[in-house]
Scaffold this motif. Sequence first.
Motif, PDB file in Angstrom:
ATOM      1  N   VAL A 159      26.950 -33.930  34.956  1.00 28.87           N
ATOM      2  CA  VAL A 159      27.528 -34.586  36.130  1.00 28.87           C
ATOM      3  C   VAL A 159      29.042 -34.406  36.084  1.00 28.87           C
ATOM      4  CG1 VAL A 159      27.837 -36.775  37.352  1.00 28.87           C
ATOM      5  CG2 VAL A 159      25.728 -36.338  36.089  1.00 28.87           C
ATOM      6  N   MET A 160      29.648 -34.110  37.230  1.00 29.60           N
ATOM      7  CA  MET A 160      31.109 -34.045  37.337  1.00 29.60           C
ATOM      8  C   MET A 160      31.589 -35.205  38.186  1.00 29.60           C
ATOM      9  SD  MET A 160      33.938 -32.511  36.600  1.00 29.60           S
ATOM     10  CE  MET A 160      35.638 -32.808  37.123  1.00 29.60           C
ATOM     11  N   ILE A 161      32.611 -35.916  37.676  1.00 23.37           N
ATOM     12  CA  ILE A 161      33.145 -37.081  38.381  1.00 23.37           C
ATOM     13  C   ILE A 161      34.653 -36.943  38.524  1.00 23.37           C
ATOM     14  CG2 ILE A 161      33.410 -39.598  38.336  1.00 23.37           C
ATOM     15  CD1 ILE A 161      30.870 -39.719  36.622  1.00 23.37           C
ATOM     16  N   GLY A 162      35.167 -37.111  39.741  1.00 25.88           N
ATOM     17  CA  GLY A 162      36.610 -36.999  39.957  1.00 25.88           C
ATOM     18  C   GLY A 162      37.065 -37.707  41.209  1.00 25.88           C
ATOM     19  N   ASP A 163      38.375 -37.730  41.394  1.00 21.64           N
ATOM     20  CA  ASP A 163      38.960 -38.460  42.530  1.00 21.64           C
ATOM     21  C   ASP A 163      39.565 -37.542  43.584  1.00 21.64           C
ATOM     22  OD1 ASP A 163      41.158 -37.835  40.673  1.00 21.64           O
ATOM     23  OD2 ASP A 163      42.381 -39.054  42.035  1.00 21.64           O
ATOM     24  N   THR A 164      39.462 -36.218  43.398  1.00 23.51           N
ATOM     25  CA  THR A 164      40.002 -35.292  44.390  1.00 23.51           C
ATOM     26  C   THR A 164      38.958 -34.241  44.745  1.00 23.51           C
ATOM     27  OG1 THR A 164      40.897 -33.609  42.873  1.00 23.51           O
ATOM     28  CG2 THR A 164      42.292 -35.547  43.339  1.00 23.51           C
ATOM     29  N   ASP A 198      28.034 -35.405  46.076  1.00 22.12           N
ATOM     30  CA  ASP A 198      26.686 -35.959  46.242  1.00 22.12           C
ATOM     31  C   ASP A 198      26.720 -37.470  46.466  1.00 22.12           C
ATOM     32  OD1 ASP A 198      25.045 -33.543  45.760  1.00 22.12           O
ATOM     33  OD2 ASP A 198      26.034 -33.597  43.812  1.00 22.12           O
ATOM     34  N   HIS A 199      27.708 -38.130  45.827  1.00 14.82           N
ATOM     35  CA  HIS A 199      27.891 -39.566  46.005  1.00 14.82           C
ATOM     36  C   HIS A 199      29.384 -39.863  46.055  1.00 14.82           C
ATOM     37  CE1 HIS A 199      23.660 -40.492  45.147  1.00 14.82           C
ATOM     38  NE2 HIS A 199      23.736 -39.628  44.153  1.00 14.82           N
ATOM     39  N   VAL A 200      29.744 -40.877  46.818  1.00 15.63           N
ATOM     40  CA  VAL A 200      31.127 -41.365  46.849  1.00 15.63           C
ATOM     41  C   VAL A 200      31.092 -42.844  46.492  1.00 15.63           C
ATOM     42  CG1 VAL A 200      33.201 -41.717  48.231  1.00 15.63           C
ATOM     43  CG2 VAL A 200      31.778 -39.694  48.634  1.00 15.63           C
ATOM     44  N   VAL A 201      31.836 -43.231  45.449  1.00 14.38           N
ATOM     45  CA  VAL A 201      31.837 -44.617  44.986  1.00 14.38           C
ATOM     46  C   VAL A 201      33.262 -45.153  44.965  1.00 14.38           C
ATOM     47  CG1 VAL A 201      29.763 -44.251  43.603  1.00 14.38           C
ATOM     48  CG2 VAL A 201      32.016 -43.966  42.543  1.00 14.38           C
ATOM     49  N   THR A 202      33.382 -46.467  44.797  1.00 16.96           N
ATOM     50  CA  THR A 202      34.703 -47.086  44.842  1.00 16.96           C
ATOM     51  C   THR A 202      35.232 -47.514  43.475  1.00 16.96           C
ATOM     52  OG1 THR A 202      33.741 -49.262  45.288  1.00 16.96           O
ATOM     53  CG2 THR A 202      34.332 -47.913  47.196  1.00 16.96           C
ATOM     54  N   SER A 203      34.368 -47.559  42.468  1.00 21.46           N
ATOM     55  CA  SER A 203      34.823 -47.994  41.144  1.00 21.46           C
ATOM     56  C   SER A 203      33.994 -47.337  40.049  1.00 21.46           C
ATOM     57  CB  SER A 203      34.714 -49.518  41.014  1.00 21.46           C
ATOM     58  OG  SER A 203      33.348 -49.915  40.970  1.00 21.46           O
ATOM     59  N   LEU A 204      34.512 -47.351  38.829  1.00 20.54           N
ATOM     60  CA  LEU A 204      33.805 -46.720  37.719  1.00 20.54           C
ATOM     61  C   LEU A 204      32.412 -47.315  37.458  1.00 20.54           C
ATOM     62  CD1 LEU A 204      36.757 -46.143  35.226  1.00 20.54           C
ATOM     63  CD2 LEU A 204      35.383 -44.385  36.361  1.00 20.54           C
ATOM     64  N   LEU A 208      27.244 -45.839  37.137  1.00 24.25           N
ATOM     65  CA  LEU A 208      26.159 -46.010  36.161  1.00 24.25           C
ATOM     66  C   LEU A 208      24.759 -45.961  36.767  1.00 24.25           C
ATOM     67  CD1 LEU A 208      27.761 -48.664  33.788  1.00 24.25           C
ATOM     68  CD2 LEU A 208      27.465 -46.208  33.376  1.00 24.25           C
ATOM     69  N   PRO A 209      24.526 -46.596  37.931  1.00 21.43           N
ATOM     70  CA  PRO A 209      23.169 -46.514  38.503  1.00 21.43           C
ATOM     71  C   PRO A 209      22.807 -45.112  39.001  1.00 21.43           C
ATOM     72  CG  PRO A 209      24.399 -48.377  39.403  1.00 21.43           C
ATOM     73  CD  PRO A 209      25.384 -47.507  38.698  1.00 21.43           C
ATOM     74  N   LEU A 210      23.806 -44.239  39.145  1.00 19.11           N
ATOM     75  CA  LEU A 210      23.572 -42.910  39.701  1.00 19.11           C
ATOM     76  C   LEU A 210      23.264 -41.870  38.645  1.00 19.11           C
ATOM     77  CD1 LEU A 210      26.562 -42.889  42.225  1.00 19.11           C
ATOM     78  CD2 LEU A 210      24.174 -43.479  42.696  1.00 19.11           C
ATOM     79  N   ILE A 211      23.472 -42.233  37.391  1.00 21.84           N
ATOM     80  CA  ILE A 211      23.330 -41.252  36.301  1.00 21.84           C
ATOM     81  C   ILE A 211      22.059 -41.532  35.493  1.00 21.84           C
ATOM     82  CG2 ILE A 211      24.378 -40.380  34.183  1.00 21.84           C
ATOM     83  CD1 ILE A 211      27.086 -41.005  35.382  1.00 21.84           C
TER      84      ILE A 211
END
Length: 211
Positions: A159-164, A198-204, A208-211
């Motif tokens: 999974v890749m997670i980032g803000d840009t 695939d998903h856009v979230v507002t906080s870290l 967790l529920p997505l992974i």
Amino acid sequence: MAIKAVVFDVDGTLLDTREFIAQAFEHSLRERGYEVPARDDVVAAATGRTLTDGYQILAPNGDIIALRDSHEKFQLGRFDLVTAYTGLNDVLATLRGRGILIGACSIRGKMIHTMLEHVQVLAHFDAVIDSSNVVKHKPHPEGVLKVLELLNVKAENAVMIGDTSSDIEAGKAAGCSLTIAITHGLGTLESLEESGADHVVTSLPDILPLI
């Protein structure tokens, strides 16, 4: 497909570095005699770009080497401007508890290691790739692929997670099975949605529920 690894961007994703970044640009431009743009313009130039690229936007034809030098010297003395986003340590500990490997891929230089240590989370990471480890920066997938190589995990299990948008595009180009954009950083909601995350979230904790 089982998730075996999570690769994080750092600035704006794990660490709130908005002031750390903006104040460094403003200080360096002012110290070197260049016009200091409005804060929003500084942040826009810095978002998802290397230091060199940011200064080429803010000070066209300027002395990039001198500006970078001032910038880095400022930041080395201002780690007080770097803070962890809410839930960072708990999220990383939870992932590790699930047996998931944790990597970081940043367009920042080797300072990124010190920043993660500053907020006391470096020990959670199994691999960290900074700008000195790659030739091509995000949105090119080189950095993400190098993290996965160090972790010995296939992209289809990551999974890749980032803000840009650059983070999301890099994750997709690397072949990660899932990309998650987080809105508390430097990227705009519009740009993150357009990136095809695939998903856009507002906080870290939301990841967790997505992974």
